[in-house]
Design a protein around this motif. Sequence first.
Motif, mmCIF file in Angstrom:
data_model
loop_
_atom_site.group_PDB
_atom_site.id
_atom_site.type_symbol
_atom_site.label_atom_id
_atom_site.label_comp_id
_atom_site.label_asym_id
_atom_site.label_seq_id
_atom_site.Cartn_x
_atom_site.Cartn_y
_atom_site.Cartn_z
ATOM 1 N N TRP A 1 0.797 -1.176 0.102
ATOM 2 C CA TRP A 1 0.008 -0.091 0.049
ATOM 3 C C TRP A 1 0.825 1.387 -0.066
ATOM 4 O O TRP A 1 1.883 1.292 0.879
ATOM 5 N N ILE B 1 -8.465 3.841 -0.431
ATOM 6 C CA ILE B 1 -7.922 2.312 0.013
ATOM 7 C C ILE B 1 -8.393 1.926 1.292
ATOM 8 O O ILE B 1 -8.631 0.623 1.409
ATOM 9 N N ALA C 1 -9.055 -2.117 1.153
ATOM 10 C CA ALA C 1 -8.444 -3.136 2.189
ATOM 11 C C ALA C 1 -9.436 -3.700 3.033
ATOM 12 O O ALA C 1 -9.347 -4.941 3.333
#
Length: 552
Positions: free
Chosen positions: A33, A283, A287
């Motif tokens: 990431w 994100i 995730a």
Amino acid sequence: MHKNPSIKYRPFPPVHLPDRQWPDRVLDHAPIWCSVDLRDGNQALAVPMNVSQKLELFQTLVKCGFKEIEVGFPSASNTEFTFNRRLIEEGRAPDDVWLQVLVQAREDLIERTFESLAGAKKAVVHLYNSTSPAQRRVVFGMSKEEIIQVAVRGAGWIRERLPRLKGTQVMLQYSPESFSATEVEFAREISEAVMDVWQPTPENKMILNLPDTVEVAMPNVYADQIEWMCRNLKNRDSLIISLHAHNDRYTGVAATELGLLAGADRVEGTLFGNGERTGNLDIVTVALNLYMQGIDPRLDFSDLNAIREVYERCTGMAVPARQPYGGELVFTAFSGSHQDAIKKGLAEWERGGRQYWDVPYLSIDPKDIGREYREVIRVNSQSGKGGVAYLLQSEFGMELPKDMQREFGPIANDEVDRIGREVSGAELKGMFWREYVERASPWQLQGFETESRDGSVRCQARLLRDGQPVAISGQGNGPLAALVHAFTQASLPRFEIANYSEHAMSAGEEATAIAYIQVKHLDGRTRWGAGVDTNIELASVKAVLSALNRSN
């Protein structure tokens, strides 16, 4: 809008990949990431963050577990440069966190960027230039060969300066900006030209970032582009293939997930999708999508509410109420049938009825990301008895019997419909109190005494009926039976107690008890009543009077 949009717009040409492999693959691990909140996200703000705000958000990103953070564009302004220097000079960046900096292929900007990195432990130098036909034609007026020379010169200037970062572990990154709108053959050509300058190896890889800078096609096309690149680039084992999706077609998450299936190793994005136009990839969503499939995302969002507060305070942006996982309403059900299903699913989970999470309408346990079950069910005019009962139980410990839920649910819904908005748990409790507990006409309790002898209970009740004193007495096998008998002796309409339950509402010496009683009249009518008192016997008597008052 044109009736025939084809006269103005044309579809994006697909990638020729008849033997594509990504549709049959399954994600089984998290990518690398990289947060770009402090650069891509920051440049999209009407009022960019100051140094203090950037520092606070940086620390939050570190706590979340990000090991790569694009901290800015240090050659763009003194604020960006100063922020970078403070991170390094004040030791704010942990030793295992890579500080990524963005720079265009211009020598003066590259020089300033290297000055900003002096003393860093780990640094990613991110070079980019635009490559799409529209950028080549409209912005730069350059041929493909000239665009390649821009990238090669920039890569060379960076390579020349690497010895100046002695003691710093450096990773190099290149982005053919507007990759998603670039011919894949040209994207490969320019990327390999940069690779020839930097000479990555399997032991010392470079990052090749392939951005979906503007979504120009469906996400499966982006996946085809990524797979094509992964299969056709030379020295693939010397590359970390990175994704950087935007959200112009509202499919940034889908494009990213399909891009990972297509062979990418790394993902760039922002918290909650902040970024220019429609935003960057969120994100948090990608995730937690992995998390709900049983995959460790290697990011910690266990206190998502606190992360959201920092994000909103630092950026001035608001997380939409329907934002996946982080929005205020995403673990909320207004529909009565949904509420009932959620309530039953949560009850099954809490009593250990299932090994794996499988609660209707909730893809993950809200508790895992710092949300509370009381947030799950809220009430408006579309809600049913299940939602009403759940709020009263979760917020006030009131365990309404099933039949009473069926009686009170429509009463509450009518009141909510009249109000015309969502109501809180406290407002629901107030409705319940007015309907049941505070009913004082025609009957009101003044005093109640009992005496037990030989298994029989005798009661004396002092009441007001429409404001006039009434005294009645009776006997039975318990206080309530005696009270029912007392009403019968007083030549009042006969009734019987059909259902009874009670429980404590608070702890301590002055614990309050609540009783729920359903009475049934000779004509078959039933009514529920409720009474509250520190004495459970008096709470029960008040519940009987409540039911009688509601029968009139």
